[in-house]
Design a protein around this motif. Sequence first.
Motif, PDB file in Angstrom:
ATOM      1  N   ILE A 115       0.831  -1.202   0.000  1.00  0.00           N
ATOM      2  CA  ILE A 115       0.000   0.000   0.000  1.00  0.00           C
ATOM      3  C   ILE A 115       0.867   1.255   0.000  1.00  0.00           C
ATOM      4  O   ILE A 115       0.630   2.196  -0.769  1.00  0.00           O
ATOM      5  CB  ILE A 115      -0.953  -0.008   1.222  1.00  0.00           C
ATOM      6  CG1 ILE A 115      -1.994  -1.110   1.062  1.00  0.00           C
ATOM      7  CG2 ILE A 115      -1.626   1.346   1.403  1.00  0.00           C
ATOM      8  CD1 ILE A 115      -2.799  -1.366   2.317  1.00  0.00           C
ATOM      9  N   GLU A 116       1.887   1.281   0.846  1.00  0.00           N
ATOM     10  CA  GLU A 116       2.777   2.449   0.927  1.00  0.00           C
ATOM     11  C   GLU A 116       3.536   2.651  -0.383  1.00  0.00           C
ATOM     12  O   GLU A 116       3.683   3.774  -0.868  1.00  0.00           O
ATOM     13  CB  GLU A 116       3.754   2.270   2.089  1.00  0.00           C
ATOM     14  CG  GLU A 116       4.531   3.509   2.434  1.00  0.00           C
ATOM     15  CD  GLU A 116       3.735   4.463   3.298  1.00  0.00           C
ATOM     16  OE1 GLU A 116       3.480   5.587   2.827  1.00  0.00           O
ATOM     17  OE2 GLU A 116       3.382   4.105   4.423  1.00  0.00           O
ATOM     18  N   SER A 117       3.997   1.563  -0.970  1.00  0.00           N
ATOM     19  CA  SER A 117       4.738   1.653  -2.235  1.00  0.00           C
ATOM     20  C   SER A 117       3.849   2.155  -3.361  1.00  0.00           C
ATOM     21  O   SER A 117       4.280   2.976  -4.175  1.00  0.00           O
ATOM     22  CB  SER A 117       5.321   0.290  -2.605  1.00  0.00           C
ATOM     23  OG  SER A 117       6.214  -0.141  -1.616  1.00  0.00           O
ATOM     24  N   ALA A 118       2.626   1.677  -3.425  1.00  0.00           N
ATOM     25  CA  ALA A 118       1.703   2.127  -4.468  1.00  0.00           C
ATOM     26  C   ALA A 118       1.402   3.609  -4.317  1.00  0.00           C
ATOM     27  O   ALA A 118       1.376   4.361  -5.302  1.00  0.00           O
ATOM     28  CB  ALA A 118       0.416   1.314  -4.422  1.00  0.00           C
ATOM     29  N   SER A 119       1.207   4.060  -3.093  1.00  0.00           N
ATOM     30  CA  SER A 119       0.954   5.474  -2.846  1.00  0.00           C
ATOM     31  C   SER A 119       2.180   6.322  -3.197  1.00  0.00           C
ATOM     32  O   SER A 119       2.054   7.404  -3.775  1.00  0.00           O
ATOM     33  CB  SER A 119       0.565   5.676  -1.383  1.00  0.00           C
ATOM     34  OG  SER A 119       0.278   7.013  -1.130  1.00  0.00           O
ATOM     35  N   TYR A 120       3.356   5.825  -2.875  1.00  0.00           N
ATOM     36  CA  TYR A 120       4.601   6.523  -3.194  1.00  0.00           C
ATOM     37  C   TYR A 120       4.776   6.657  -4.709  1.00  0.00           C
ATOM     38  O   TYR A 120       5.110   7.735  -5.214  1.00  0.00           O
ATOM     39  CB  TYR A 120       5.786   5.764  -2.580  1.00  0.00           C
ATOM     40  CG  TYR A 120       7.135   6.288  -3.005  1.00  0.00           C
ATOM     41  CD1 TYR A 120       7.685   7.394  -2.379  1.00  0.00           C
ATOM     42  CD2 TYR A 120       7.848   5.691  -4.029  1.00  0.00           C
ATOM     43  CE1 TYR A 120       8.914   7.887  -2.762  1.00  0.00           C
ATOM     44  CE2 TYR A 120       9.070   6.180  -4.421  1.00  0.00           C
ATOM     45  CZ  TYR A 120       9.610   7.275  -3.791  1.00  0.00           C
ATOM     46  OH  TYR A 120      10.818   7.764  -4.178  1.00  0.00           O
ATOM     47  N   VAL A 121       4.538   5.571  -5.435  1.00  0.00           N
ATOM     48  CA  VAL A 121       4.705   5.601  -6.897  1.00  0.00           C
ATOM     49  C   VAL A 121       3.696   6.581  -7.514  1.00  0.00           C
ATOM     50  O   VAL A 121       4.037   7.341  -8.423  1.00  0.00           O
ATOM     51  CB  VAL A 121       4.558   4.185  -7.493  1.00  0.00           C
ATOM     52  CG1 VAL A 121       4.425   4.215  -8.997  1.00  0.00           C
ATOM     53  CG2 VAL A 121       5.746   3.329  -7.089  1.00  0.00           C
ATOM     54  N   ARG A 122       2.470   6.561  -7.014  1.00  0.00           N
ATOM     55  CA  ARG A 122       1.462   7.487  -7.540  1.00  0.00           C
ATOM     56  C   ARG A 122       1.869   8.937  -7.274  1.00  0.00           C
ATOM     57  O   ARG A 122       1.760   9.791  -8.151  1.00  0.00           O
ATOM     58  CB  ARG A 122       0.105   7.205  -6.906  1.00  0.00           C
ATOM     59  CG  ARG A 122      -0.965   8.129  -7.436  1.00  0.00           C
ATOM     60  CD  ARG A 122      -2.356   7.681  -7.021  1.00  0.00           C
ATOM     61  NE  ARG A 122      -3.342   8.578  -7.583  1.00  0.00           N
ATOM     62  CZ  ARG A 122      -4.038   9.441  -6.870  1.00  0.00           C
ATOM     63  NH1 ARG A 122      -3.887   9.505  -5.566  1.00  0.00           N
ATOM     64  NH2 ARG A 122      -4.914  10.226  -7.444  1.00  0.00           N
ATOM     65  N   MET A 123       2.328   9.215  -6.062  1.00  0.00           N
ATOM     66  CA  MET A 123       2.746  10.577  -5.742  1.00  0.00           C
ATOM     67  C   MET A 123       3.941  10.996  -6.594  1.00  0.00           C
ATOM     68  O   MET A 123       4.011  12.131  -7.064  1.00  0.00           O
ATOM     69  CB  MET A 123       3.095  10.691  -4.255  1.00  0.00           C
ATOM     70  CG  MET A 123       3.632  12.056  -3.867  1.00  0.00           C
ATOM     71  SD  MET A 123       2.540  13.414  -4.252  1.00  0.00           S
ATOM     72  CE  MET A 123       1.278  13.141  -3.064  1.00  0.00           C
ATOM     73  N   HIS A 124       4.877  10.090  -6.808  1.00  0.00           N
ATOM     74  CA  HIS A 124       6.043  10.409  -7.633  1.00  0.00           C
ATOM     75  C   HIS A 124       5.612  10.747  -9.057  1.00  0.00           C
ATOM     76  O   HIS A 124       6.149  11.675  -9.667  1.00  0.00           O
ATOM     77  CB  HIS A 124       7.027   9.233  -7.627  1.00  0.00           C
ATOM     78  CG  HIS A 124       8.362   9.580  -8.196  1.00  0.00           C
ATOM     79  ND1 HIS A 124       8.690   9.340  -9.501  1.00  0.00           N
ATOM     80  CD2 HIS A 124       9.447  10.175  -7.636  1.00  0.00           C
ATOM     81  CE1 HIS A 124       9.910   9.756  -9.733  1.00  0.00           C
ATOM     82  NE2 HIS A 124      10.399  10.268  -8.621  1.00  0.00           N
ATOM     83  N   GLN A 125       4.638  10.026  -9.583  1.00  0.00           N
ATOM     84  CA  GLN A 125       4.131  10.304 -10.919  1.00  0.00           C
ATOM     85  C   GLN A 125       3.456  11.669 -10.973  1.00  0.00           C
ATOM     86  O   GLN A 125       3.629  12.423 -11.936  1.00  0.00           O
ATOM     87  CB  GLN A 125       3.155   9.205 -11.354  1.00  0.00           C
ATOM     88  CG  GLN A 125       2.698   9.329 -12.777  1.00  0.00           C
ATOM     89  CD  GLN A 125       3.831   9.138 -13.763  1.00  0.00           C
ATOM     90  OE1 GLN A 125       4.729   8.360 -13.536  1.00  0.00           O
ATOM     91  NE2 GLN A 125       3.779   9.881 -14.843  1.00  0.00           N
ATOM     92  N   VAL A 126       2.691  12.016  -9.946  1.00  0.00           N
ATOM     93  CA  VAL A 126       2.025  13.322  -9.899  1.00  0.00           C
ATOM     94  C   VAL A 126       3.065  14.440  -9.839  1.00  0.00           C
ATOM     95  O   VAL A 126       2.931  15.457 -10.534  1.00  0.00           O
ATOM     96  CB  VAL A 126       1.049  13.394  -8.701  1.00  0.00           C
ATOM     97  CG1 VAL A 126       0.588  14.822  -8.445  1.00  0.00           C
ATOM     98  CG2 VAL A 126      -0.137  12.495  -8.949  1.00  0.00           C
ATOM     99  N   ILE A 127       4.119  14.260  -9.048  1.00  0.00           N
ATOM    100  CA  ILE A 127       5.159  15.292  -8.940  1.00  0.00           C
ATOM    101  C   ILE A 127       5.891  15.456 -10.275  1.00  0.00           C
ATOM    102  O   ILE A 127       6.158  16.577 -10.715  1.00  0.00           O
ATOM    103  CB  ILE A 127       6.145  14.947  -7.793  1.00  0.00           C
ATOM    104  CG1 ILE A 127       5.426  15.036  -6.437  1.00  0.00           C
ATOM    105  CG2 ILE A 127       7.371  15.838  -7.817  1.00  0.00           C
ATOM    106  CD1 ILE A 127       4.892  16.411  -6.098  1.00  0.00           C
TER     107      ILE A 127
END
Length: 165
Positions: A40-52
């Motif tokens: 869950i944390e990794s998926a959220s991190y990857v999504r945030m990285h894509q948004v940034i």
Amino acid sequence: MKLINPTRPAPVSLARQRGTQILEFALVLPLLLFCAFVVIESASYVRMHQVINNAAREGAHFAAMPGNRSNLATVQTVVKTYAKNNYPSLDTNKVTVSVNAAGTALTSTGITLNTSKVVVTYSYPLKYLPAVSFLPAITCVDANGTTLANPCVTLMGNAVFENFE
């Protein structure tokens, strides 16, 4: 007289087997929960990285337009608005935007290019992994140099955009 087969194990009671299953479940459950939180944390991190990264691209595209190159405040607003619209729980106060190398370049064929490089930095707070006590403590410093209370990971998005004039 009944003969006992030496290769066959002695019968085990059903209650004893059930106790073993509960014990195995109790031993495996923390590992399963840890794996679930990591996913869950990794998926959220990857999504945030894509948004940034996409916010940096959006800002670089906006900054490369002829009338917008010198307006850093508007570029920052465009980047923060894009990031907030695509990740609603984003804290825009933790987003820093810098525009580097905004200018023009002349190609060998005589075409003028408006170029801009936008760097977006965000301190992404970890949600689930800090609750795991055996992991090392992770501290993060925001753009102002103050240490944040929650553990976080710093994300950086870079984008360069060239616009033909």
